[in-house]
Design a protein around this motif. Structure first.
Motif, PDB file in Angstrom:
ATOM      1  N   GLY A 158       0.807  -1.219   0.000  1.00 33.23           N
ATOM      2  CA  GLY A 158       0.000   0.000   0.000  1.00 33.23           C
ATOM      3  C   GLY A 158       0.837   1.264   0.000  1.00 33.23           C
ATOM      4  N   MET A 159       0.184   2.368   0.311  1.00 33.44           N
ATOM      5  CA  MET A 159       0.811   3.682   0.209  1.00 33.44           C
ATOM      6  C   MET A 159       1.955   3.882   1.198  1.00 33.44           C
ATOM      7  SD  MET A 159      -0.476   5.231  -2.368  1.00 33.44           S
ATOM      8  CE  MET A 159      -0.109   6.977  -2.178  1.00 33.44           C
ATOM      9  N   VAL A 160       2.079   2.946   2.155  1.00 32.77           N
ATOM     10  CA  VAL A 160       3.209   2.990   3.083  1.00 32.77           C
ATOM     11  C   VAL A 160       4.538   2.948   2.315  1.00 32.77           C
ATOM     12  CG1 VAL A 160       3.276   0.469   3.393  1.00 32.77           C
ATOM     13  CG2 VAL A 160       4.083   1.983   5.243  1.00 32.77           C
ATOM     14  N   GLY A 161       4.498   2.446   1.074  1.00 31.92           N
ATOM     15  CA  GLY A 161       5.694   2.377   0.246  1.00 31.92           C
ATOM     16  C   GLY A 161       5.841   3.558  -0.713  1.00 31.92           C
ATOM     17  N   SER A 162       4.987   4.559  -0.553  1.00 34.96           N
ATOM     18  CA  SER A 162       5.077   5.735  -1.429  1.00 34.96           C
ATOM     19  C   SER A 162       6.073   6.736  -0.871  1.00 34.96           C
ATOM     20  CB  SER A 162       3.702   6.384  -1.557  1.00 34.96           C
ATOM     21  OG  SER A 162       3.363   7.014  -0.342  1.00 34.96           O
ATOM     22  N   LYS A 163       6.323   7.784  -1.673  1.00 31.28           N
ATOM     23  CA  LYS A 163       7.231   8.857  -1.237  1.00 31.28           C
ATOM     24  C   LYS A 163       6.817   9.414   0.121  1.00 31.28           C
ATOM     25  CE  LYS A 163       9.429  11.280  -5.091  1.00 31.28           C
ATOM     26  NZ  LYS A 163       8.937  10.547  -6.291  1.00 31.28           N
ATOM     27  N   LEU A 164       5.504   9.467   0.379  1.00 30.30           N
ATOM     28  CA  LEU A 164       5.014  10.034   1.635  1.00 30.30           C
ATOM     29  C   LEU A 164       4.945   8.994   2.744  1.00 30.30           C
ATOM     30  CD1 LEU A 164       2.109  12.253   0.237  1.00 30.30           C
ATOM     31  CD2 LEU A 164       4.378  13.001   1.024  1.00 30.30           C
ATOM     32  N   PRO A 192       6.663  -3.241  -3.471  1.00 29.74           N
ATOM     33  CA  PRO A 192       6.592  -2.074  -4.362  1.00 29.74           C
ATOM     34  C   PRO A 192       5.222  -1.961  -5.027  1.00 29.74           C
ATOM     35  CG  PRO A 192       7.691  -3.881  -5.470  1.00 29.74           C
ATOM     36  CD  PRO A 192       7.411  -4.357  -4.069  1.00 29.74           C
ATOM     37  N   GLY A 193       4.913  -0.774  -5.504  1.00 27.09           N
ATOM     38  CA  GLY A 193       3.726  -0.595  -6.343  1.00 27.09           C
ATOM     39  C   GLY A 193       4.095  -0.841  -7.792  1.00 27.09           C
ATOM     40  N   LEU A 194       3.108  -0.705  -8.683  1.00 25.97           N
ATOM     41  CA  LEU A 194       3.363  -0.892 -10.107  1.00 25.97           C
ATOM     42  C   LEU A 194       3.060   0.401 -10.865  1.00 25.97           C
ATOM     43  CD1 LEU A 194       1.730  -4.383 -10.851  1.00 25.97           C
ATOM     44  CD2 LEU A 194       4.127  -3.888 -10.342  1.00 25.97           C
ATOM     45  N   SER A 195       3.746   0.587 -11.984  1.00 29.86           N
ATOM     46  CA  SER A 195       3.412   1.710 -12.855  1.00 29.86           C
ATOM     47  C   SER A 195       3.091   1.176 -14.244  1.00 29.86           C
ATOM     48  CB  SER A 195       4.562   2.713 -12.922  1.00 29.86           C
ATOM     49  OG  SER A 195       5.688   2.123 -13.550  1.00 29.86           O
ATOM     50  N   ALA A 196       2.352   1.964 -14.999  1.00 31.09           N
ATOM     51  CA  ALA A 196       1.999   1.579 -16.372  1.00 31.09           C
ATOM     52  C   ALA A 196       2.128   2.824 -17.236  1.00 31.09           C
ATOM     53  CB  ALA A 196       0.566   1.056 -16.420  1.00 31.09           C
ATOM     54  N   ARG A 197       2.217   2.635 -18.528  1.00 29.37           N
ATOM     55  CA  ARG A 197       2.303   3.785 -19.427  1.00 29.37           C
ATOM     56  C   ARG A 197       1.511   3.479 -20.692  1.00 29.37           C
ATOM     57  NH1 ARG A 197       5.225   8.406 -19.101  1.00 29.37           N
ATOM     58  NH2 ARG A 197       6.250   7.615 -17.238  1.00 29.37           N
ATOM     59  N   GLU A 198       0.685   4.444 -21.101  1.00 26.02           N
ATOM     60  CA  GLU A 198      -0.161   4.264 -22.275  1.00 26.02           C
ATOM     61  C   GLU A 198      -0.136   5.576 -23.043  1.00 26.02           C
ATOM     62  OE1 GLU A 198      -3.957   2.728 -21.068  1.00 26.02           O
ATOM     63  OE2 GLU A 198      -4.707   2.598 -23.125  1.00 26.02           O
ATOM     64  N   ASP A 199       0.326   5.558 -24.279  1.00 33.75           N
ATOM     65  CA  ASP A 199       0.433   6.787 -25.082  1.00 33.75           C
ATOM     66  C   ASP A 199       1.127   7.905 -24.304  1.00 33.75           C
ATOM     67  OD1 ASP A 199      -0.966   5.514 -27.107  1.00 33.75           O
ATOM     68  OD2 ASP A 199      -2.903   6.249 -26.396  1.00 33.75           O
ATOM     69  N   GLY A 200       2.162   7.540 -23.569  1.00 36.03           N
ATOM     70  CA  GLY A 200       2.925   8.567 -22.853  1.00 36.03           C
ATOM     71  C   GLY A 200       2.345   8.970 -21.516  1.00 36.03           C
ATOM     72  N   ARG A 201       1.122   8.525 -21.210  1.00 36.39           N
ATOM     73  CA  ARG A 201       0.523   8.877 -19.926  1.00 36.39           C
ATOM     74  C   ARG A 201       0.849   7.810 -18.882  1.00 36.39           C
ATOM     75  NH1 ARG A 201      -4.284   7.780 -20.811  1.00 36.39           N
ATOM     76  NH2 ARG A 201      -4.105   7.471 -23.036  1.00 36.39           N
ATOM     77  N   PRO A 202       1.371   8.221 -17.732  1.00 30.48           N
ATOM     78  CA  PRO A 202       1.699   7.237 -16.698  1.00 30.48           C
ATOM     79  C   PRO A 202       0.474   6.870 -15.868  1.00 30.48           C
ATOM     80  CG  PRO A 202       2.340   9.428 -15.961  1.00 30.48           C
ATOM     81  CD  PRO A 202       1.715   9.596 -17.328  1.00 30.48           C
ATOM     82  N   LEU A 233       2.163  13.110  -9.629  1.00 26.30           N
ATOM     83  CA  LEU A 233       2.846  12.232  -8.656  1.00 26.30           C
ATOM     84  C   LEU A 233       4.248  11.870  -9.122  1.00 26.30           C
ATOM     85  CD1 LEU A 233       0.201   9.567  -7.553  1.00 26.30           C
ATOM     86  CD2 LEU A 233       1.247  11.345  -6.131  1.00 26.30           C
ATOM     87  N   LEU A 234       4.380  11.601 -10.413  1.00 27.88           N
ATOM     88  CA  LEU A 234       5.672  11.176 -10.951  1.00 27.88           C
ATOM     89  C   LEU A 234       6.514  12.374 -11.394  1.00 27.88           C
ATOM     90  CD1 LEU A 234       4.575   8.016 -12.973  1.00 27.88           C
ATOM     91  CD2 LEU A 234       5.397   8.176 -10.620  1.00 27.88           C
ATOM     92  N   ALA A 235       6.027  13.587 -11.083  1.00 29.99           N
ATOM     93  CA  ALA A 235       6.755  14.819 -11.406  1.00 29.99           C
ATOM     94  C   ALA A 235       7.045  14.943 -12.900  1.00 29.99           C
ATOM     95  CB  ALA A 235       8.052  14.912 -10.592  1.00 29.99           C
ATOM     96  N   GLU A 236       6.141  14.403 -13.728  1.00 28.08           N
ATOM     97  CA  GLU A 236       6.315  14.559 -15.179  1.00 28.08           C
ATOM     98  C   GLU A 236       5.692  15.857 -15.665  1.00 28.08           C
ATOM     99  OE1 GLU A 236       5.387  11.006 -17.395  1.00 28.08           O
ATOM    100  OE2 GLU A 236       6.436   9.730 -15.956  1.00 28.08           O
ATOM    101  N   LEU A 237       4.810  16.418 -14.864  1.00 25.16           N
ATOM    102  CA  LEU A 237       4.282  17.770 -15.099  1.00 25.16           C
ATOM    103  C   LEU A 237       4.340  18.492 -13.757  1.00 25.16           C
ATOM    104  CD1 LEU A 237       0.991  17.922 -17.266  1.00 25.16           C
ATOM    105  CD2 LEU A 237       3.195  18.969 -17.762  1.00 25.16           C
ATOM    106  N   PRO A 238       4.834  19.739 -13.745  1.00 23.37           N
ATOM    107  CA  PRO A 238       4.900  20.458 -12.469  1.00 23.37           C
ATOM    108  C   PRO A 238       3.504  20.875 -11.991  1.00 23.37           C
ATOM    109  CG  PRO A 238       5.607  21.874 -14.282  1.00 23.37           C
ATOM    110  CD  PRO A 238       5.374  20.506 -14.869  1.00 23.37           C
ATOM    111  N   GLY A 239       3.368  21.079 -10.698  1.00 22.55           N
ATOM    112  CA  GLY A 239       2.092  21.497 -10.108  1.00 22.55           C
ATOM    113  C   GLY A 239       1.529  22.738 -10.767  1.00 22.55           C
ATOM    114  N   GLU A 240       2.397  23.596 -11.294  1.00 20.12           N
ATOM    115  CA  GLU A 240       1.969  24.828 -11.959  1.00 20.12           C
ATOM    116  C   GLU A 240       1.217  24.541 -13.259  1.00 20.12           C
ATOM    117  OE1 GLU A 240       4.880  24.256 -10.748  1.00 20.12           O
ATOM    118  OE2 GLU A 240       5.485  25.938  -9.496  1.00 20.12           O
ATOM    119  N   ALA A 241       1.508  23.370 -13.871  1.00 24.93           N
ATOM    120  CA  ALA A 241       0.965  23.094 -15.206  1.00 24.93           C
ATOM    121  C   ALA A 241      -0.275  22.203 -15.186  1.00 24.93           C
ATOM    122  CB  ALA A 241       2.043  22.429 -16.065  1.00 24.93           C
ATOM    123  N   LEU A 242      -0.564  21.593 -14.029  1.00 28.18           N
ATOM    124  CA  LEU A 242      -1.614  20.569 -14.004  1.00 28.18           C
ATOM    125  C   LEU A 242      -3.002  21.118 -14.307  1.00 28.18           C
ATOM    126  CD1 LEU A 242      -0.463  18.368 -10.982  1.00 28.18           C
ATOM    127  CD2 LEU A 242      -0.227  17.866 -13.419  1.00 28.18           C
TER     128      LEU A 242
END
Lengths: 305, 305
Positions: A70-76, A112-122, B225-234
């Motif tokens: 869970g989120m316990v493994g996130s940056k926060l 760890p969590g998982l990430s995905a990417r579709e047409d450049g969107r994470p 979250l992944l810092a691919e766009l800054p908070g200013e741009a979201l």
């Protein structure tokens, strides 16, 4: 009573749950509270965790592991466990476990969590990947799965892992539109589910484009203004419209098979009934046992028990 | 100074505007305040209106008419002016004028709103129909028009009236998502418009289904979250995504021609630039003169001046 051989936890943003299990993963005790990450001051994760299950630590077998998801493994969270990119095999959850300092001799790991990417969107998930791993361990079947929630996750189990996944903001959008703004004004708070209105919303979501949804959202207001739907029914209509939109997109191109709807909330039931209403077979599956199955497998594969 | 020959008003939900005009409709004085319907206590519309333009009433020519449009004609307004169903000719706005008791010898009229129906779903507008009537009077051209706003209205002028129209909740949804919830958390408040992010959002909206939008909304979060766009741009990215979705739906099937973008707000500029970015010609047109043109025509056709 059997001895505690492992402690499993799902520590999220707004709440957390934990299980004390024996060597076969059978639950000896379980707990939940509202001390999610947001409730932990000054990153005092260790004292907070001790306050939560400190008695289990004392009672557990020496070196019984603690495995968390869970989120316990996130940056926060307590310690960041970087995302594993999909397509990924579930065994990578073990390979990429993050170790924290032992607690009273008990090894501590975060999946760890998982990430995905579709047409450049994470896209990202934390916690759900373990439930999906648990489903794979149980059934070894390739299938489309959904975990309904504030942000519902759709994932395709393939090749002993996830081909990819998508998050839908359906639940949060529904909550926001129901709690404030011009649609909320017309809704009767606390009205019970109105299935006819829900089904009507489902129907209205058929074949609709993104912009068409922005237009149809206004029908919640105009149906209310013109008294064509009572205030009691508007939230159910909106729910059908939004969930219908999600299901039609997420199941587009699906040819047969049964969607696994993972969870145990009221929303799980709603998703199963909505999927069946649009002609897709659905099977509700309780998520907690899946999570424990996965954490047990992770602990064993990592030779922690 | 020329004498006041008519008083026109657009009295909405949250604010109101009024113009004192001469016999040719030229503006002699104008005013606006925040006493929309929500600011009027105990249905005290007459005292509120006198407090707003009482001096004009005294200065005006005898029997100079007062003609109003907007939510003042709704159930919650001064007097209900029932909706005229589309397809409707603009002359029906005159035929269906609602008369209130004279104010100091000045006749008072409220223009009706319009309703539309598509696949059983109703839609409504109040106020915008007069701006569209004004555009018709000015140009006598059949065209697709949009009035951007909290709830943007798209209407097709045809046969001297409206063939139909659609409301999109784009603006309100953007405001809600920007002010609370998990997307707002990542946005930097008060950040200026970021055109690159806006264009990226526009691109992401292409060919997307209703459910696809619910999925792409989450990309605002994961990009942050992944810092691919800054908070200013979201916020600009979200704006491009939502406006793009609206424009693509509303202009689907449009073969050539120039969309009239009616208004004078920052949002009008944004719609014009977004339409051009997706390959649709757009012409910005100030809405206030159109409104006055329509109210003057209504007053004359009704033989009030």
């Amino acid at each position: 009573m059997a001895v505690i051989s492992a402690i499993f936890a799902d520590w999220g943003t707004t709440n957390r749950r934990a299980w004390a299990v024996d060597r076969d993963g059978e639950v000896l005790d379980q707990r939940k509270d509202d001390q999610g990450l947001l409730g932990v001051k000054d990153r005092a994760f260790e004292p907070s965790f001790r306050a939560f299950i400190g008695d289990w630590l004392k009672a557990a077998a020496p070196a019984a592991p603690i495995v968390m998801a869970g989120m316990v493994g996130s940056k926060l969270g307590w310690r960041e466990a970087p995302y594993v990119e999909t397509p990924a095999r579930f065994t990578q959850l073990v390979e990429r476990l993050i170790a924290l300092p032992d607690l009273d001799g008990h090894p501590v790991r975060i999946a760890p969590g998982l990430s995905a990417r579709e047409d450049g969107r994470p896209d990202v998930m934390r916690g759900e990947e373990c439930q999906l791993y648990g489903l794979w361990l149980k059934a070894r079947a390739e299938r489309l799965c959904v975990l309904p929630g504030t942000h519902s996750k759709w994932a395709e189990i393939r090749d002993g892992g996830l081909a990819g996944f998508r998050t839908y903001m359906t639940g949060e959008l529904f909550s926001q539109l129901r709690s404030s703004g011009t649609l909320a004004q017309l809704m009767r708070p606390g009205a019970p589910h109105d299935d006819a209105a829900f089904q009507r919303g489902l129907t209205v979501s058929e074949g609709v484009s993104a912009g068409g949804l922005l237009n149809r959202l206004f029908s919640v207001r105009s149906l209310g203004l013109l008294a064509e739907l009572p205030g009691e029914a508007l939230a159910s209509y909106l729910s059908g419209l939004l969930i219908g939109a999600e299901l039609r997109d997420a199941t587009a191109g699906l040819s047969g098979g049964t969607v696994a709807v993972i969870g145990s909330s009221r929303m799980t039931e709603l998703y199963v009934s909505a999927l069946e209403a649009i002609g897709v077979k659905a099977e509700p599956i309780d998520g907690d046992p899946l999570l424990r199955t996965a954490l047990l497998a992770i602990a064993r594969t990592a030779k922690l028990m």
